[in-house]
Each structure stands twice: as C-alpha cells, then as structure tokens.
Design a protein around this motif. Structure first.
Motif, PDB file in Angstrom:
ATOM      1  N   HIS A 173       0.830  -1.205   0.000  1.00  0.00           N
ATOM      2  CA  HIS A 173       0.000   0.000   0.000  1.00  0.00           C
ATOM      3  C   HIS A 173       0.871   1.263   0.000  1.00  0.00           C
ATOM      4  N   LEU A 174       1.916   1.244   0.787  1.00  0.00           N
ATOM      5  CA  LEU A 174       2.810   2.403   0.820  1.00  0.00           C
ATOM      6  C   LEU A 174       3.545   2.582  -0.503  1.00  0.00           C
ATOM      7  N   MET A 175       3.967   1.491  -1.140  1.00  0.00           N
ATOM      8  CA  MET A 175       4.636   1.592  -2.442  1.00  0.00           C
ATOM      9  C   MET A 175       3.695   2.187  -3.484  1.00  0.00           C
ATOM     10  N   ALA A 176       2.447   1.739  -3.479  1.00  0.00           N
ATOM     11  CA  ALA A 176       1.474   2.287  -4.426  1.00  0.00           C
ATOM     12  C   ALA A 176       1.284   3.780  -4.193  1.00  0.00           C
ATOM     13  N   HIS A 177       1.240   4.180  -2.935  1.00  0.00           N
ATOM     14  CA  HIS A 177       1.147   5.606  -2.592  1.00  0.00           C
ATOM     15  C   HIS A 177       2.416   6.340  -3.030  1.00  0.00           C
ATOM     16  N   GLY A 178       3.576   5.738  -2.747  1.00  0.00           N
ATOM     17  CA  GLY A 178       4.842   6.364  -3.099  1.00  0.00           C
ATOM     18  C   GLY A 178       5.068   6.519  -4.587  1.00  0.00           C
ATOM     19  N   ASP A 179       4.492   5.618  -5.383  1.00  0.00           N
ATOM     20  CA  ASP A 179       4.625   5.728  -6.849  1.00  0.00           C
ATOM     21  C   ASP A 179       3.998   7.014  -7.361  1.00  0.00           C
ATOM     22  N   GLY A 180       2.997   7.517  -6.644  1.00  0.00           N
ATOM     23  CA  GLY A 180       2.306   8.733  -7.079  1.00  0.00           C
ATOM     24  C   GLY A 180       2.933  10.017  -6.554  1.00  0.00           C
ATOM     25  N   LEU A 181       3.977   9.912  -5.754  1.00  0.00           N
ATOM     26  CA  LEU A 181       4.589  11.115  -5.188  1.00  0.00           C
ATOM     27  C   LEU A 181       5.627  11.712  -6.113  1.00  0.00           C
TER      28      LEU A 181
END
Length: 181
Positions: A173-181
């Motif tokens: 979940h954090l990686m998916a969020h981080g991909d959008g940063l």
C-alpha cells in the motif's frame, strides 16, 4: 484487509486500493535479479531495465499472453550483459543457489531463510522475501516505499514493527502511494 490494521497510516491510502495484494515472482532467480537491478533506482527504472535485459537476452516466444514476448534470460546471460561487476557477482551467486534448490529461495520463505545467504544484505533479504511471498518482509530499499514513508512523515525504523503480521501488505500500500509522489 481493513485500514485500521495499519496504525500510523492515513486510512484513505489503504481504502483507496481495495484488493491490493503482495506481489509474487515467477521464480526466485527473477525475483533476485529484479532486487539486484533495482538497487538505487525507482521502480519504473528497475522495471524498464529488467524489461530491456529480458528483451535483449531472453528467448523470443511468439504467442505469449499479456503482451509478453520473451522468456526470462538465464543468469549467465544477464551476468554477461550490461550489469556492473558487483551486480554480476550477486546474480551469479543467486543463480547458483537457485540451481541447487536452496531453501531460502522457496516461495513463501520467511525473513530468516534469506539471512542464510552470505551475499544477501538486509535490503536484498527483505526484497527477496517480499517477492517470494513473505508477509513479514518490509523492503526499505524500495524507492517508492521510502518516498511514501517520508511523504507521510513516518519513521522507517519504528513504523513497520507495529504492522506485524501484515508488513508486506502495508509495504504494498505504501509503495502504491509512493509511486504517485
């Protein structure tokens, strides 16, 4: 998985991606090569590099599903390809262990198993275990994961311990969020 299982995160990050699952690799060699070639790179750069190597060094197979065109190359071909000496040495050691059927490289392996690989540092152990299906792995070497933790103001050294036994799912979940940063 409900958002309240990940204290310290913004619940909307978890709710925004229902059904998100921990990735699994086709085989341990592919997981290891992806981990080695992804060091110090964004996930997109790592995927592009792995795709280019596969296209250049793998065997072309017509009619594969999902846009696939080539089989994954063997370790010897990759080590002779455009990789650094350090990457080649890690890939060759990993390939030897895969060929021997080393138990540390079995699907679903726990974090303790990759620790028996003398060449595997902390980041490689977690990345291997993560991609082989361990629910306890938390690959802090991943650029997207680090970006998400920083963006959310979370301390990497402290936060992942409270997410047991779902650390890998929290990482996804954090990686998916981080991909959008």
């Amino acid at each position: 998985m409900r958002a309240h299982h990940f204290p310290g995160t913004r619940h909307r990050e978890v709710r925004a991606r229902p059904g998100l699952a921990v990735p699994a690799a086709w085989n341990a060699l592919e997981a290891g090569v992806r981990a080695v070639l992804g060091r110090g790179r964004t996930p997109r750069e790592a995927a592009d590099r792995l795709g280019a190597l596969t296209h250049r060094l793998g065997t072309k197979v017509p009619g594969l599903p999902g846009g696939l065109t080539h089989t994954f190359p063997d370790a010897a071909a990759i080590a002779r390809g455009e990789v650094t000496q350090d990457e080649a040495a890690l890939i060759e050691a990993l390939a030897a262990d895969v060929a021997r059927g080393h138990g540390a490289l079995d699907h679903g392996t726990g974090l303790e198993a990759p620790a028996t690989l003398p060449y595997a540092d902390h980041d490689l152990r977690h990345d291997l275990a993560f991609r082989l299906g361990s629910r306890e792995a938390f690959p802090l070497g991943d650029a997207s994961l680090r970006a998400a933790l920083a963006g959310l103001g979370l301390d990497p050294a402290a936060c992942h311990e409270r997410w047991r036994p779902w650390r890998s799912l929290a990482a996804v979940h954090l990686m998916a969020h981080g991909d959008g940063l």
